[in-house]
Write an enzyme that holds these catalytic residues in place. Sequence first.
Site, mmCIF file in Angstrom:
data_model
loop_
_atom_site.group_PDB
_atom_site.id
_atom_site.type_symbol
_atom_site.label_atom_id
_atom_site.label_comp_id
_atom_site.label_asym_id
_atom_site.label_seq_id
_atom_site.Cartn_x
_atom_site.Cartn_y
_atom_site.Cartn_z
ATOM 1 N N ASP A 1 1.112 -1.346 0.317
ATOM 2 C CA ASP A 1 -0.046 -0.015 0.021
ATOM 3 C C ASP A 1 1.208 1.167 -0.617
ATOM 4 O OD1 ASP A 1 -2.788 1.075 0.558
ATOM 5 O OD2 ASP A 1 -1.865 1.705 2.336
ATOM 6 N N GLU B 1 14.317 -14.951 0.841
ATOM 7 C CA GLU B 1 15.095 -16.203 1.576
ATOM 8 C C GLU B 1 14.132 -17.272 1.539
ATOM 9 O OE1 GLU B 1 15.937 -12.587 5.232
ATOM 10 O OE2 GLU B 1 14.734 -14.058 5.057
#
Length: 564
Positions: free
Chosen positions: A216, A265
């Site tokens: 956002d 990751e």
Amino acid sequence: MSASPSDSLWWRQAAVYQIYPRSFADSNGDGMGDLPGITSRMSYLSALGIDAIWLSPFYPSALADGGYDVDDYRNVDPRLGSLDDFDAMVEAAHAADIRVIVDVVPNHSSNRHEWFKAALAAAPGSPERARYHFLDGLGDDGELPPSDWPSHFGGGACTRVVEQAEPNAGSLGQWYLHLFATEQPDFNWDNPEVREDFHTTLRFWSDRGVDGFRIDVAHALVKDMSLPLRSKPALDILVDDGSDPLFDRDAVHEVFEGWRSVLNEYNPPKAAVAEAWCPFTDRRLKYARPTELGQAFNFDLLQAPFDAAEFRSIAEKCLSEAAASGASSTWVFSNHDVVRHPSRYAFPDGSTRDDLEAWLLADGATPALDLARGVRRARAATLFMLGLPGSAYLYQGEELGLFEVADLPAASLQDPTWFRTDHKIKGRDGCRVPLPWSATEPNLGFGGTPWLPQPEWFGSLAAAAQDGVAGSTLEMYRAALSWRSKLQAEETLEWLDSPEARVVHYRRPNGWEVITNFGDAPAQLPSGVDLSKVVLSSGAPAVENGTGAGGATIEGETTLWLAP
């Protein structure tokens, strides 16, 4: 689906369905949609043919801004369920081969966040206040706000606090920045503690099986707060060199490079898409680089009139820019922040945003909209868009052909814009009215009495009323998404000549063709079009020998799909 669950590039051509959780489905009868409600409708979502769901905020919140005022980034609002309910929803989605994207709101927290409460209790200059933007006021006694910056929702962007810490307890003191509602204090992204805490949030949801994130107000995180603050009386005027004090500053990309490291990751890496309202596309595309979020919304089609030249020009430009950035393009017509596109297309040509706002204030009475035209154009635009390479972002209820609810009673309105503009701008509640599932059940099958009232006409557009009905908007979306998943191709297309300027014709590398007549009257189809290959039409079927010697015609405001 068009990609396997382990495909790290699944997002490049995904059909993503945005869910506004409070308005989707209510499982416990309290009138508010919830996570178990989403889980209960997973078969509907699977039958629709989407690749992923994107959930607007479901975190604990006072709902000062519809959930975008977040109390706790690593929990579920108890009115919407629990973390166990979230896990069950993700499990059900993955079992249906649907991925899950969640909203992250990093520009601001709520004023009930533990960090902001600690900041209010601490003294000026404290580490607690350094997580936000606290400033001394101007004037003899600090009584004037430190800037002229307005809030997006009306009023000023700075609010003065009553100090709690000694020796100034009980007196008016510093001001804090909130580019949105008063209840949404902006984080200080120059603070390493803020950056690391959001890394923790990304890992928290990724570890629970989330496949991606929608960011956002991604362009607003980093701000120039050096004193004296620069004047910016209008928030919508930006510059193209990164020097704006509030938006699209170059340093924001350091933030998202850090996010990409976290998202990488995981195997496969987590996807992300930026909401970056940048008028300069070369700058917007920085957010979409592979070293950052990977995708950024473009709202070009959402803002464009229903016009052949506009649609083709936008598609050409956006596809070229996406290819240059290494991203795929994104397409969107409606979301939780804008008037639904069947209503926008029903307006007289040339209407502006001011016209939309005046129409909402008039409870949808003036001007009288051509709703039939709005539906025709919306269906045609949708098929034009779904044929393009890139990701398609769909907003809940658009598959039902829902219009904006413009005549909500004033007493029911909850958008902060309505209150902060002294009732001069109605806001976004009209696109957030809870969905109609069945015309024959109480509350149209939503659950309890909805938190925003549903209009009577919603019943005729309910999902059950359209299910299996040939030609319905729901069945058109299902067919389009089914064909789209079968006919995915390279992220390129070829523009083909048309006999009339109002007709746009393109072909994907696998031979899949899309033809749209943007005019309001029948038009001649390009010669050589094989109507036997038409598998889907947004309107009436094409007609042989309609006009011209041996020609065929396509109805006005209609899109055709031709399979190879």
